[in-house]
Each structure stands twice: as structure tokens, then as C-alpha cells.
Write an enzyme that holds these catalytic residues in place. Structure first.
Site, short mmCIF file in Angstrom:
data_model
loop_
_atom_site.label_atom_id
_atom_site.label_comp_id
_atom_site.label_asym_id
_atom_site.label_seq_id
_atom_site.Cartn_x
_atom_site.Cartn_y
_atom_site.Cartn_z
N GLY A 265 -9.30 -5.70 2.55
CA GLY A 265 -7.49 -5.28 2.65
C GLY A 265 -6.72 -6.09 1.86
O GLY A 265 -7.36 -7.16 1.11
N SER A 266 -5.69 -6.41 2.28
CA SER A 266 -4.74 -7.43 1.66
C SER A 266 -4.93 -8.96 2.18
O SER A 266 -5.34 -9.18 3.15
CB SER A 266 -3.27 -7.10 1.76
N VAL A 269 -2.82 -9.94 5.37
CA VAL A 269 -3.15 -9.37 6.61
C VAL A 269 -4.24 -10.00 7.04
O VAL A 269 -4.48 -10.55 8.17
CB VAL A 269 -3.43 -7.86 6.23
N GLU A 293 -13.00 -9.37 2.31
CA GLU A 293 -12.66 -9.31 0.78
C GLU A 293 -11.46 -8.83 0.84
O GLU A 293 -11.01 -7.65 1.31
CB GLU A 293 -13.80 -8.20 0.02
N CYS A 327 -10.00 -3.43 -6.17
CA CYS A 327 -9.56 -4.75 -5.93
C CYS A 327 -10.31 -5.19 -7.15
O CYS A 327 -9.72 -6.59 -7.52
CB CYS A 327 -10.15 -5.23 -4.79
N GLU A 425 -0.65 -9.44 -7.48
CA GLU A 425 -1.59 -8.28 -7.48
C GLU A 425 -0.75 -7.07 -7.31
O GLU A 425 0.17 -7.01 -6.26
CB GLU A 425 -2.72 -8.22 -6.37
#
Length: 546
Positions: A265-266, A269, A293, A327, A425
Site C-alpha cells: 500500500g502507500s 500508511v 511494499e 507501483c 508518486e
């Protein structure tokens, strides 16, 4: 009881079907798509083998047709997180004690189910729920997930076979235990394979799991659970919940039996989760494993020796497949001034030929971004770039969210290599290009290395082997997956283990044995076959006097 040391079937990568007109796979997936469109899907949570429904039903819709209702899932609350943890802990001992052959068989069967009777269903769910075209769904929800399951069984078997040496009179052994407690799998919307791999890789090593998928991936998550249940996964081994993130985190990260998190995820977070775990470290029985990741700002570095058509194709595919919602997607490119006019022209040609629309129309290369929130974020970047004197719009830039969340593939030429679209991003179909003087190449290499905090994927296009060697060495920490004369996307299980460092995560390499090591805790056993019966050692003997 009979015993044997069994050989795991040697895994090979699942062949990618082409979905040509008239092919059986094309017919099957279209039928599955129609089935999902004609019938609203009921998507419960799965806790301890039970289907759990609540009063709060949330609607899901195709991102490319957000007026159409695909179905509803049920959102839980704190009590459901607690129930999922209890179910995982209750199933733990029996699951951990199940023989490896029988544990492995469940996941090998799941792989064969996806390869066969569930292939069209899981691809159709991904095409509709996550707006992936047929090819992108095939390489993800079918092939990559199949590969994860088969190769991880193979890697686990290799791990279990790794044993220490034994000296004379001693037998040394290593046991690979699951972690003590439960594992939390927190998975993203963009890859069905990741959503399947994060809980199953931990479960394969004997752990039990609480799994929280992204809400926008609920349809294909249901299919994954259907597959696992048919494959014979015991109740409580993987418990699927739909609960708001902070609510789930408040329960999980305060639980004494929390043993680890498998996350994609981000970065924001993940960093918050890491901080919470650190603050609560005194509450846990063991130090939790933290595997994540978290995204990237992936680069393509072009040398003046590169082939124009190869670069243009690599940029188009790398930046715009699945609307740039990978990603690993190419999002910043550095192109020499000598090649830019030809590369720009070729990219414009390709973009002029590309069609955008719903996934049900197989002629569409580009589909919709995942939801309204993503649509607004991405278009804000585009609108700001259009107004900036530091940017020239090369292609695309238009968007329409009235029926679906459509954004044209957008190419920006930036005149400042530190402009925000080169650094941040975006996670959408936006490629930023910085054009440099060829004699500045060495400086550009260092710019690539320092512009972004991420270090997930990157590539070099060049025909000069000395340049390739230079860049490979100087950018060794800039990308966990580095590509030579190729786009920076498309890692294949068993071929290119995937993951990056810096702000991109813990680089624990999904699709390799390295990842599986994170979900076990080894115990060393030393057995002395004939123990000594006295305490003395020879050095204690007195010297002889002659």
C-alpha cells in the site's frame, strides 16, 4: 503410520493466454463478465469458515461504469476484527501441526483451480471490479497468482530441506516453526495476485491470518476465498474482513498475539503502521515481523545509444498499462536531447492509435482509474501541470468522470527536473519527461538517484555496455528491480523476485524464498547420541613428571 520424504512438483510459470477473437478463453471470460453484470454479487466476510453479514452494505461498481451495481459487501466493526483474531488463534495449533504434504496440497490445488475452472471467473471479477483489460487481468489474477502458489510451495520445501551439519556423535536439526500468534495481511486494489499472495504465503508456512483487502478489490477477493475453500483450506486459517483501516488497526496492533504484518500500500500508511507497532512493542509476545511494499517513483533512463522504437514502446507500456496504477509503473523518464524529437513523435503515434474505454470491449488498451478519489488526485496533478510554466503538455491531459473514471494517457515534458510530477508518486497514467543534454549524462545518473525517496523499479535503455555497467553500479540502491533495455514493470514469479527499499518498502522480495523466511521462526535442536557421564575434560589432567 507410513512415512516418506516427498518431492514437490517442479513449478513452471503459467502460460499467458492471448484472448484472440474466437479463442476459448475469450468466449469463457465474456460469459463470466456477463454473469457478473447480470447478477448482483453478495460478498460476505469470512470468519472462522462462517459467512458474516452486517447491517452495513456497501455498493461496488465497475470503475469504468460507476452507475452499474456489481454487488454489495458487508462492512464490519471492531467486534468482527476481534472475532477474526480469535478464529485465527483457535485454528493455529491444528493448522501448524498438519503435515507439510497436506498443507502444500491445498495451495497446489488452489493453483490448479485458478488455472482451470476458476480462470474465467477470477479474470472477469478483476476486469469488472478493478477495470483491467483482459490481458492485464490474465497476467495478474490468473498467471501471477497461480505462480505465487506453485513457486511458494517449491520455495517452502527448499527451506524445510535446509539443515545444519552434524559433528561426530551429534545430530543437529532445524525446525521451521510458524510465528507465535497471528499474521495480518493488508492488501491493495491493483493486483489480485498480491491480494492472494499476502495471506497465502504466510499461511503456507503454518501461520493463521486476518486478511483485510482493499474495498475496491472486494469482488475478486471473494473469488479467491471461493477457490481456497474449494481447495480445502481449513476454517479459520485465513479470515477475510472488511473493516475501516483505523478500526482494524486499533484492535490488531494492540493485541498481544500480533505476530506480523504483510502489507502492500502507500508509504504514509506503512510508516504510520510501523510507528504504531514500535510504540506498542512492549505489548507483544514477540517482536512482530514487518513486511511491506509501498510504491515507487519509477524511472527510465535513456542513453543516446538507445534504440528509439524500443524506448517509445517501453515508455508507453511501462507508463500506461493498467492506467499507470502499478507501483512499478514508469512515471519519470530522462531522455537525451538528440533522441527526444524521434521518441516524442513515436510516442504520439502510439498514443494516437490507443483506444480508451470499458474492459468489456477488448479493443481498449486503456480503461478507468480505480475510483473517484484517485480520479480527483490524478487530475489535480494534470490541471496544475497545464498551468505551470515549468511544464509542456506533450500528449493527453483530458479526462471525463461522468460515466467512468477515464483519464487520457498524459505525457508531460518538464523543464525543471525537480518539478513535483518528477518526484511524487501519482499512481495514474501520467509520465513526466526531462530532456537533457547528452554531455550531462553522468550528472543525470546522480539526479535519478537523488530525486525521489523511492527505490522500487527502474531501467536503462542503452546499446553501450560500458554505460550499462556504469548505471547498474551507480544506481544499485535506486531500484530493487532494475531492467536493462526493458520497461520497469512486469516482474515474473520465479524469475524476477519483486520489491524495493528506501521509501518503497522492506525489499523482502515477493515471489522468492526470501519472503517466506519472514513468516517462520527457526528452532535449533541438538541431540547428543552418547552423552558424557563425567564432567572432566582432558585439559584438567595433571602434568606427568619424568
Amino acid at each position: 503410520m507410513s512415512f516418506g520424504i516427498f518431492n514437490i512438483p517442479i513449478p513452471t510459470n503459467e502460460p499467458v493466454k492471448e484472448y484472440r477473437p474466437g479463442s476459448p478463453e475469450r468466449v469463457a471470460v465474456k460469459q463470466a463478465i456477463q454473469g457478473f453484470r447480470d447478477n448482483e454479487t453478495d460478498i460476505p466476510m469470512y470468519i472462522g469458515g462462517r459467512e458474516v453479514r452486517t447491517e452495513r452494505k456497501l455498493r461496488i461498481a465497475p470503475p469504468h461504469d460507476h452507475q452499474h451495481t456489481l454487488g454489495y459487501f458487508y462492512e464490519g466493526e471492531k467486534e468482527h476484527v476481534e472475532q477474526a483474531i480469535s478464529a485465527a488463534l483457535a485454528a493455529k495449533e491444528k493448522w501448524a501441526n498438519l503435515s507439510w504434504a497436506n498443507r502444500a496440497s491445498i495451495f497446489l490445488k488452489a493453483a490448479d483451480l485458478i488455472a482451470g475452472p476458476y480462470r474465467a471467473r477470477i479474470n472477469a471479477a478483476t476486469m469488472l471490479g478493478q477495470s483491467k483489460n483482459a490481458y492485464q487481468a490474465e497476467i495478474d489474477s490468473a498467471c501471477e497468482l497461480i505462480d505465487f502458489l506453485r513457486f511458494n510451495v517449491h520455495y517452502a520445501d527448499e527451506i524445510y530441506r535446509q539443515q545444519p551439519n552434524s559433528s561426530v556423535g551429534v545430530w543437529n536439526r532445524l525446525e521451521y516453526r510458524p510465528l507465535e500468534g497471528f499474521v495480518f495481511a493488508l492488501t491493495p486494489f491493483n493486483f489480485t495476485a498480491i491480494a492472494g499472495n499476502l495471506p497465502t504465503s504466510a499461511a503456507m508456512m503454518g501461520n493463521t491470518v486476518v486478511w483485510k483487502p482493499a474495498y475496491t478489490q472486494a469482488l475478486s477477493a471473494k473469488v479467491i476465498m471461493e477457490v481456497l475453500q474449494e481447495a480445502g483450506l481449513p476454517d479459520g486459517v485465513i479470515n477475510l474482513i472488511y473493516v475501516d483501516g483505523p478500526v482494524a488497526g486499533d484492535v490488531i496492533f494492540n493485541h498481544a498475539d500480533f505476530a506480523g504484518i504483510h502489507f502492500t500500500g502507500s508509504t504514509g500508511v506503512f510508516q504510520k503502521i510501523w510507528g504504531t507497532i514500535g510504540a506498542n512493542i512492549h505489548k507483544y509476545k514477540s517482536y512482530p515481523r514487518i513486511v511491506g511494499e509501498t510504491g515507487g517513483k519509477d524511472f527510465v533512463l535513456v542513453h543516446e545509444s538507445a534504440e528509439v522504437d524500443e524506448v517509445a514502446a517501453g515508455l508507453i507500456r511501462g507508463a500506461f498499462e493498467y492506467q499507470g496504477q502499478k507501483c512499478s509503473a514508469a512515471s519519470r523518464a530522462y531522455v537525451p536531447k538528440t533522441l527526444w524529437p524521434a521518441i516524442e513523435a513515436k510516442m504520439k503515434q502510439f498514443l494516437g492509435e490507443i483506444k480508451m474505454g470499458p474492459t468489456e470491449d477488448f479493443s481498449n488498451f486503456i480503461n478507468a482509474v480505480i475510483d473517484e478519489r484517485a480520479f480527483k488526485k490524478i487530475t489535480t496533478y494534470i490541471d496544475e501541470a497545464k498551468k505551470s510554466d515549468q511544464v509542456q503538455l506533450i500528449a493527453g491531459g483530458e479526462y471525463d468522470g461522468s460515466k467512468g473514471y477515464y483519464i487520457e494517457p498524459t505525457v508531460l515534458q518538464v523543464f525543471d527536473p525537480g518539478y513535483r510530477t518528477m518526484c511524487e508518486e501519482i499512481f495514474g497514467p501520467v509520465l513526466s519527461v526531462y530532456v537533457y543534454e547528452p554531455d550531462e549524462f553522468d550528472t543525470i545518473v546522480q539526479l535519478v538517484n537523488t530525486t525521489s525517496p523511492y527505490a522500487l523499479t527502474g531501467s536503462i535503455f542503452s546499446k553501450n555496455r560500458e554505460v550499462i555497467e556504469q548505471v547498474t553500479k551507480e544506481l544499485q540502491n535506486a531500484a530493487g528491480n532494475f531492467y536493462i533495455n526493458d520497461k520497469p514493470t512486469g516482474a515474473v514469479v520465479g524469475q524476477q523476485p519483486f520489491g524495493g527499499a528506501r521509501a518503497s518498502g522492506t525489499n523482502d522480495k515477493a515471489g522468492s524464498a526470501l519472503n517466506l523466511y519472514r513468516w517462520i521462526s527457526a528452532r535449533t535442536i541438538k541431540e547428543t547420541l552418547v552423552p558424557p557421564k563425567v564432567y572432566e575434560y582432558p585439559f584438567l589432567e595433571a602434568d606427568k613428571i619424568f
